[in-house]
Design a protein around this motif. Structure first.
Motif, short mmCIF file in Angstrom:
data_model
loop_
_atom_site.label_atom_id
_atom_site.label_comp_id
_atom_site.label_asym_id
_atom_site.label_seq_id
_atom_site.Cartn_x
_atom_site.Cartn_y
_atom_site.Cartn_z
N ASP A 60 0.83 -1.20 0.00
CA ASP A 60 0.00 0.00 0.00
C ASP A 60 0.87 1.26 0.00
O ASP A 60 0.54 2.25 -0.66
CB ASP A 60 -0.94 0.00 1.21
N LEU A 61 1.99 1.23 0.72
CA LEU A 61 2.91 2.36 0.71
C LEU A 61 3.51 2.57 -0.68
O LEU A 61 3.66 3.70 -1.14
CB LEU A 61 4.03 2.14 1.73
N VAL A 62 3.85 1.47 -1.35
CA VAL A 62 4.38 1.58 -2.71
C VAL A 62 3.30 2.14 -3.64
O VAL A 62 3.55 3.07 -4.42
CB VAL A 62 4.86 0.21 -3.23
N HIS A 69 10.42 7.89 2.85
CA HIS A 69 11.47 8.32 3.76
C HIS A 69 12.08 7.11 4.46
O HIS A 69 11.46 6.06 4.56
CB HIS A 69 10.97 9.37 4.78
N THR A 70 13.31 7.28 4.90
CA THR A 70 14.05 6.16 5.48
C THR A 70 13.51 5.80 6.86
O THR A 70 12.87 6.61 7.53
CB THR A 70 15.55 6.50 5.59
N ILE A 125 20.63 -2.34 4.46
CA ILE A 125 21.51 -2.18 3.31
C ILE A 125 20.70 -1.89 2.04
O ILE A 125 21.14 -1.13 1.17
CB ILE A 125 22.45 -3.38 3.12
N GLY A 126 19.49 -2.45 1.95
CA GLY A 126 18.64 -2.11 0.82
C GLY A 126 18.32 -0.63 0.79
O GLY A 126 18.33 0.02 -0.26
N GLU A 127 18.04 -0.08 1.96
CA GLU A 127 17.74 1.34 2.09
C GLU A 127 18.98 2.18 1.81
O GLU A 127 18.91 3.23 1.15
CB GLU A 127 17.22 1.60 3.50
N ALA A 128 20.15 1.72 2.29
CA ALA A 128 21.40 2.47 2.08
C ALA A 128 21.72 2.60 0.60
O ALA A 128 22.14 3.66 0.13
CB ALA A 128 22.55 1.80 2.84
N GLY A 133 12.58 1.58 1.24
CA GLY A 133 11.98 0.37 0.68
C GLY A 133 12.84 -0.32 -0.34
O GLY A 133 12.37 -1.21 -1.05
N GLY A 134 14.12 0.06 -0.41
CA GLY A 134 15.01 -0.49 -1.43
C GLY A 134 15.41 -1.93 -1.14
O GLY A 134 15.40 -2.38 0.02
#
Length: 202
Positions: A60-62, A69-70, A125-128, A133-134
């Motif tokens: 839902d956020l996507v 935001h992180t 690390i995905g976020e970095a 959400g990375g």
């Protein structure tokens, strides 16, 4: 029984955010669609290994562009972090929009304050590497694959692991590697460094 299918998840504009392979699809009801003449609405039962409980919130956020935001994963329970990672994986093409990898030699900051287990490491690390959400792996093999390029960053690059002592104290699970056992923190360092990542522990 309709068999197997791919189930696409659409955003508000009808673009595909991601998809799941589903099996044992059985149509239990068919009726004319209220959305458009000539379409039908199906009610089905199905089986899907990859659609994890709790993933709805992240999807839902996507869908609403609110994954912006992180740190949005920080307060999640362990099973919710796993669902978060699954959405990061299955939505990564949609989120990255064919954006190329960061240039070789890029410096990334990995925040270790909220790394409490293996899944939270992958969230961090995905976020970095890829922002809120990375995705940059959700198990050791997937991390190694991501380090080969095509997932946001290609080694060599530099990783400043902030609050690394806190993470080291928590990532103590012993992982079998060949004829030895290695603490998870040390194994992650090995994988990163073997792929050409310069890790600075801060």
């Amino acid at each position: 029984m309709a068999g197997n299918a791919w189930l696409a998840l659409l955003d508000g504009d009808g673009a595909t955010m991601g998809s799941y392979f589903v099996s044992e699809v059985t149509v239990v009801d068919v009726k004319p669609s209220a959305r458009e003449t000539g379409l039908v609405d199906l009610t089905v039962t199905l089986w899907c290994d990859n659609a994890l409980p709790g993933a709805e919130r992240a999807w839902d956020l996507v869908r609403t562009s609110h994954l912006n935001h992180t740190g949005m994963w920080h307060e999640l329970a362990p099973e919710e972090r796993r669902a978060w990672l699954s959405v990061a994986l299955f939505s990564q093409e949609y989120q990255r929009q064919a954006k190329p990898d960061a240039s070789v030699g890029q410096v990334f900051a990995l925040d270790g304050r909220h790394i409490v287990d293996e899944d939270s490491f992958y969230c961090a690390i995905g976020e970095a590497v890829n922002g809120p959400g990375g995705y940059f792996g959700w198990n050791l093999d997937a991390l190694d694959d991501c380090l080969c390029g095509g997932w946001g960053a290609t080694a060599p690059f530099t990783l400043h692991w902030e609050s690394s002592a806190q993470a080291r104290a928590r990532l103590v699970e012993r992982i079998p590697v060949g004829d030895r056992e290695v603490a998870l923190f040390d194994l992650l360092l090995e994988i990163l460094e073997e792929r050409g990542v310069s890790v600075f522990l801060q």
